[in-house]
Every structure is written in structure tokens, then in C-alpha cells.
Design a protein around this motif. Structure first.
Motif, PDB file in Angstrom:
ATOM      1  N   GLU A  69       4.110 -38.612 -17.927  1.00 42.73           N
ATOM      2  CA  GLU A  69       4.381 -37.412 -17.118  1.00 42.73           C
ATOM      3  C   GLU A  69       3.352 -36.309 -17.379  1.00 42.73           C
ATOM      4  N   SER A  70       2.707 -36.342 -18.553  1.00 40.39           N
ATOM      5  CA  SER A  70       1.685 -35.334 -18.884  1.00 40.39           C
ATOM      6  C   SER A  70       0.506 -35.984 -19.599  1.00 40.39           C
ATOM      7  N   PRO A  71      -0.160 -36.951 -18.957  1.00 43.09           N
ATOM      8  CA  PRO A  71      -1.221 -37.689 -19.649  1.00 43.09           C
ATOM      9  C   PRO A  71      -2.426 -36.834 -20.043  1.00 43.09           C
ATOM     10  N   LYS A  72      -2.812 -35.897 -19.197  1.00 45.42           N
ATOM     11  CA  LYS A  72      -3.985 -35.073 -19.529  1.00 45.42           C
ATOM     12  C   LYS A  72      -3.722 -34.245 -20.782  1.00 45.42           C
ATOM     13  N   TYR A  73      -2.513 -33.758 -20.918  1.00 41.37           N
ATOM     14  CA  TYR A  73      -2.170 -32.974 -22.108  1.00 41.37           C
ATOM     15  C   TYR A  73      -2.207 -33.849 -23.363  1.00 41.37           C
TER      16      TYR A  73
END
Length: 200
Positions: A69-73
């Protein structure tokens, strides 16, 4: 004798499918975010470079859902050592390192130590193509929790969830037979239609 013939036919079919897939690959740099070792198996089968840090490890439950859900983070975070010799609860003879990526616990099943696992994670996260991500999950690594299975099914990236039980979600693939045969089906056969969706 019948079982041997069946295995031989299955192996021949698998090799033919694999040959066709390799010849048909258009997406050369796909990033497979996999909940367990399946992603690495697919990369190896297709002779493709590892474009994802989620190789030779597994990530359980909500930690995996948070990652996709938040891969870049999460992929921007430098991992830290957590437990050098974690003992597998189901087999006390098996131990391996655990690392932390933010608040996520990563079970580095096929690494010798935290340093090796962190080095591999850091090296491979530089290769991620955020515009070409495919997610692979399993109901058992999601702890058979329907809410988590739904969150993976509904995530913004193309995905497949292999399941022991039937779920009424569009991206779930129900594996028939006893538990061992179902796990073997995922690891060895890997549903060629699923792979085709990823690379063709």
C-alpha cells in the motif's frame, strides 16, 4: 507406473509452457513484490534479473499489506538488523535472520545473517520500477485473514492471491487438493496464466 507417466507428462508440459513464455516476454523489467519465495522462483524460471528486494524471504500478515500500500515509503527506508538467529516455530532446527524495514518485520529465510540480507535488499531496491509492479500474495502468509486478503485484492497494483479456501475476490486463485500438493502447485507450476499477465 501411472504416477510416473503423469509426472513425466506434467514435466514436458511445464517445459513447453516455459519455453513459450520465455519467447513471449515483453516486460523485461517487471518488479514482483512477492510475499514469499514465489517471486524469486518466477524470476529464475524466466531467466530474468531480480528487480525486487522481496527475494528469498517472506513477509507475514499486515506487514506485507502495508508494504504494497506504500511501497515508495518503505523501499526508501534503510533496513536494520533485528534478530540474527530467529528460530522457526514449526521446526526448531531451522533458524535465520530477521531484519526491520521501518515497522515491518522481514523474515530472511534463505540468508545466512542480517548483513547479507540487508545488502541484498539495498542492492535490489535500487532496481525497482514503480510503474511496472506486480504483487503476489498467499492466504497462508496473510494468516487466512479475510480483511487482509481483501486489501491486497483491492490494492492499486495488478495482483494475484493464491488461497487454500475459496474467496469471492477477483484476484484470488483457489488451489485444490491437500495442503502440500497446493503449496507444490504454487512453487512448481505457478499458474502460467498468472505469469502471462505479468510479462506479456
Amino acid at each position: 507406473m501411472i504416477d510416473e507417466r503423469t509426472d513425466l507428462i506434467t514435466n514436458i508440459k511445464r517445459k513447453i509452457h516455459l519455453f513459450i513464455l520465455k519467447k513471449s516476454i515483453r516486460k523485461k523489467h517487471i518488479t514482483i513484490i512477492s510475499q514469499n519465495c514465489i517471486g524469486g522462483v518466477i524470476y529464475n524460471m524466466l531467466g530474468m534479473k531480480f528487480m525486487s528486494p522481496t527475494i528469498n524471504l517472506y513477509i507475514n500478515g499486515e506487514d506485507f499489506v502495508k508494504l504494497i500500500e506504500s511501497p515508495k515509503y518503505y523501499f526508501s527506508i534503510t533496513p536494520k538488523p533485528f534478530i540474527e538467529n530467529y528460530v522457526e516455530p514449526t521446526n526448531k532446527k531451522i533458524c535465520f535472520p530477521l531484519i526491520k524495514v521501518g515497522d515491518l518485520t522481514i523474515y530472511c529465510r534463505h540468508y545466512r545473517n542480517c548483513e547479507e540480507a540487508i545488502d541484498a535488499w539495498n542492492r535490489r531496491r535500487k532496481r525497482i520500477d514503480f510503474n511496472n509492479i506486480y504483487v503476489i500474495a498467499t492466504s497462508w502468509n496473510l494468516l487466512e485473514k479475510k480483511a487482509l486478503i481483501k486489501r491486497v485484492n483491492d490494492c492499486k497494483y495488478p495482483n494475484v492471491i493464491f488461497t487454500y479456501d475459496k474467496y469471492n475476490y477477483s484476484n484470488c486463485v483457489h488451489l485444490k487438493g491437500n495442503k502440500w500438493k497446493r503449496m507444490k502447485e504454487v512453487l512448481l507450476n505457478l499458474h502460467y496464466q498468472t505469469i502471462q499477465k505479468m510479462v506479456i
